[in-house]
Design a protein around this motif. Structure first.
Motif, mmCIF file in Angstrom:
data_model
loop_
_atom_site.group_PDB
_atom_site.id
_atom_site.type_symbol
_atom_site.label_atom_id
_atom_site.label_comp_id
_atom_site.label_asym_id
_atom_site.label_seq_id
_atom_site.Cartn_x
_atom_site.Cartn_y
_atom_site.Cartn_z
ATOM 1 N N THR A 95 0.778 -1.147 -0.027
ATOM 2 C CA THR A 95 -0.055 0.069 0.112
ATOM 3 C C THR A 95 0.954 1.301 0.059
ATOM 4 O O THR A 95 2.051 1.202 0.044
ATOM 5 N N SER A 96 0.332 2.434 -0.202
ATOM 6 C CA SER A 96 1.095 3.570 -0.385
ATOM 7 C C SER A 96 0.200 4.972 0.220
ATOM 8 O O SER A 96 -0.896 4.847 0.561
ATOM 9 N N VAL A 115 3.122 -3.039 5.453
ATOM 10 C CA VAL A 115 2.448 -3.967 4.438
ATOM 11 C C VAL A 115 3.342 -4.277 3.398
ATOM 12 O O VAL A 115 3.713 -5.136 2.753
ATOM 13 N N THR A 116 3.963 -3.071 2.939
ATOM 14 C CA THR A 116 4.992 -3.153 1.730
ATOM 15 C C THR A 116 6.353 -3.607 2.067
ATOM 16 O O THR A 116 6.775 -4.544 1.234
ATOM 17 N N TYR A 117 6.819 -3.697 3.340
ATOM 18 C CA TYR A 117 8.238 -4.059 3.334
ATOM 19 C C TYR A 117 8.099 -5.377 4.459
ATOM 20 O O TYR A 117 8.301 -6.453 4.034
ATOM 21 N N HIS A 118 7.527 -5.096 5.697
ATOM 22 C CA HIS A 118 7.276 -6.337 6.570
ATOM 23 C C HIS A 118 6.371 -7.495 5.960
ATOM 24 O O HIS A 118 6.398 -8.792 6.308
ATOM 25 N N GLY A 119 5.395 -7.046 5.186
ATOM 26 C CA GLY A 119 4.737 -8.145 4.430
ATOM 27 C C GLY A 119 5.453 -9.030 3.680
ATOM 28 O O GLY A 119 5.306 -10.344 3.593
ATOM 29 N N TYR A 120 6.325 -8.366 2.913
ATOM 30 C CA TYR A 120 7.285 -9.317 2.079
ATOM 31 C C TYR A 120 8.274 -10.099 2.999
ATOM 32 O O TYR A 120 8.561 -11.437 2.882
ATOM 33 N N VAL A 121 8.703 -9.453 4.250
ATOM 34 C CA VAL A 121 9.392 -10.482 5.357
ATOM 35 C C VAL A 121 8.614 -11.472 5.526
ATOM 36 O O VAL A 121 9.126 -12.682 5.745
ATOM 37 N N ASN A 122 7.426 -11.184 6.098
ATOM 38 C CA ASN A 122 6.285 -12.183 6.631
ATOM 39 C C ASN A 122 6.210 -13.356 5.723
ATOM 40 O O ASN A 122 6.129 -14.514 5.975
ATOM 41 N N ASN A 193 -0.350 0.132 -14.886
ATOM 42 C CA ASN A 193 -1.637 0.436 -14.937
ATOM 43 C C ASN A 193 -2.703 -0.556 -14.084
ATOM 44 O O ASN A 193 -3.328 -1.209 -14.162
ATOM 45 N N THR A 194 -2.377 -0.351 -12.288
ATOM 46 C CA THR A 194 -3.130 -1.082 -11.602
ATOM 47 C C THR A 194 -4.115 -0.146 -10.825
ATOM 48 O O THR A 194 -4.014 1.275 -10.928
ATOM 49 N N PRO A 195 -5.033 -0.921 -10.126
ATOM 50 C CA PRO A 195 -5.981 0.108 -9.367
ATOM 51 C C PRO A 195 -5.646 0.857 -8.296
ATOM 52 O O PRO A 195 -6.348 1.494 -7.605
ATOM 53 N N GLN A 196 -4.301 0.720 -7.853
ATOM 54 C CA GLN A 196 -3.930 1.370 -6.808
ATOM 55 C C GLN A 196 -4.162 2.996 -6.685
ATOM 56 O O GLN A 196 -4.348 3.538 -5.940
ATOM 57 N N PHE A 197 -3.971 3.506 -8.163
ATOM 58 C CA PHE A 197 -4.522 4.963 -8.266
ATOM 59 C C PHE A 197 -5.588 5.319 -7.840
ATOM 60 O O PHE A 197 -5.973 6.572 -7.754
ATOM 61 N N SER A 198 -6.605 4.307 -7.848
ATOM 62 C CA SER A 198 -8.074 4.738 -7.746
ATOM 63 C C SER A 198 -8.420 4.346 -5.981
ATOM 64 O O SER A 198 -9.309 4.724 -5.548
ATOM 65 N N LEU A 282 -5.771 1.831 2.972
ATOM 66 C CA LEU A 282 -4.647 1.802 3.827
ATOM 67 C C LEU A 282 -4.891 1.025 5.065
ATOM 68 O O LEU A 282 -4.078 0.238 5.532
ATOM 69 N N TRP A 283 -6.128 1.176 5.462
ATOM 70 C CA TRP A 283 -6.578 0.411 6.862
ATOM 71 C C TRP A 283 -7.530 -0.847 6.519
ATOM 72 O O TRP A 283 -7.536 -1.626 7.259
ATOM 73 N N GLU A 284 -8.251 -0.430 5.564
ATOM 74 C CA GLU A 284 -9.254 -1.386 5.098
ATOM 75 C C GLU A 284 -9.337 -1.662 3.771
ATOM 76 O O GLU A 284 -9.006 -0.703 2.979
#
Length: 311
Positions: A95-96, A115-122, A193-198, A282-284
């Motif tokens: 997430t961002s 999410v973005t870093y520790h998620g990869y570690v996990n 082109n992902t949904p992240q921008f929305s 971000l949270w949900e």
């Protein structure tokens, strides 16, 4: 375990409900694999599961927040119980926050990093713990050109993506030191082109957009599949823009600083004002709020390339 002779059966994809994860899951389904889908959003997860099954694969969707290491371990246990030994684990979830550094709250910064870093570690920890006794498996980190070159308005994301690079290199050397057959590799992505921008939290005045050239998520997914097939490579670059960014930053970082200071604010925003009630993931998770499944693609189809160089 040289590329072509190793046929994985069970593949895990995090962030599978949208974007690159969604496109990757669909392509893995097309190979007939059993694909475990990890994401938070139930609507996107069930859509991804339908994609995988329609393509010819077997899907196991599991609602998981990758920032929660216990949840990731529980998901891994369930995958091995229901599908069998995990052969490949692909970390994609992130997430961002699109905002100036001063406009990001400490808790938001921590959440992006979790999410973005520790998620990869996990995810990597869960995969390795199960692959080690068998001494085979592949772990793919989906990285970014922004893991090598920071850009304005994305301090939290760029910091987390840079962290993944250091983590990947350090872990790779540990596995090499013990002559492990487990391969870790990273795929560096361009603007996609992902949904992240929305759905990413934004405090920018205008709508957020990827910096052109923009690639479709299927191009990114092909890079991931190439990494799975040939995991002995330490890194792959998707898109000439990725190669250009990483190389330019190595030889002319100061020049790039000045260029991005000048262009980076405007190039990441459209000329449309941001929708003040745009949802934030971000949270949900935001999928399903109105019954909506965002799918793999974002809002920039007409400006996105369906083909791209993969190094």
């Amino acid at each position: 375990m040289s590329g072509h002779h190793y046929v994985p059966r069970v593949v895990v994809v995090t962030g599978a409900s949208g974007g690159i994860g969604r496109a990757t899951a669909r392509m893995l389904g097309g190979r007939g694999y059993q694909v475990a889908l990890l994401a938070r959003g139930e609507t996107g997860l069930s859509g991804a599961a339908q994609d995988v099954e329609a393509a010819g694969g077997t899907a196991l969707p599991i609602a998981t927040d990758t920032a929660d290491h216990r949840g990731v371990e529980a998901a891994a246990d369930r995958i091995e119980a229901e599908l069998g030994p995990i052969d490949v684990w692909v970390n994609v979830a992130f997430t961002s926050v699109f905002a100036r550094f001063d406009d990001i709250e400490p808790e938001e910064y921590r959440r992006v990093t979790d999410v973005t870093y520790h998620g990869y570690v996990n995810g990597t920890r869960a995969a390795l713990a199960r692959m080690r006794p068998r001494n085979h498996g592949v772990i793919v980190q989906v990285g970014s050109a922004l893991g090598h070159r920071g850009i304005p308005l994305q301090t939290a994301y760029c910091g987390a993506k840079h962290a993944i690079e250091g983590f990947h290199e350090a872990l790779r050397t540990e596995l090499m030191h013990e002559d492990s057959n487990i391969k870790v590799t990273i795929v560096e992505m361009p603007a996609v082109n992902t949904p992240q921008f929305s759905w990413v939290l934004s405090r920018l005045p205008q709508k957020a957009q990827p910096v052109p050239p923009i690639y479709q998520p299927e191009v990114a997914a092909r890079g991931v599949l190439k990494a799975i097939d040939h995991p002995q490579r330490r890194a792959r670059w998707v898109g000439l823009s990725t190669a250009g960014t990483i190389l330019a930053n190595r030889v002319a970082g100061g020049l790039l600083d000045r260029y991005l200071a000048h262009t980076g604010f405007s190039s990441q925003q459209t000329d449309q004002p941001r929708d003040t009630d745009q949802p934030s993931n971000l949270w949900e998770p935001v999928d399903g709020s109105d019954g909506r499944d965002f799918g793999a693609h974002g809002a920039f189809d007409e400006r996105s390339h369906g083909a791209g160089w993969i190094g």
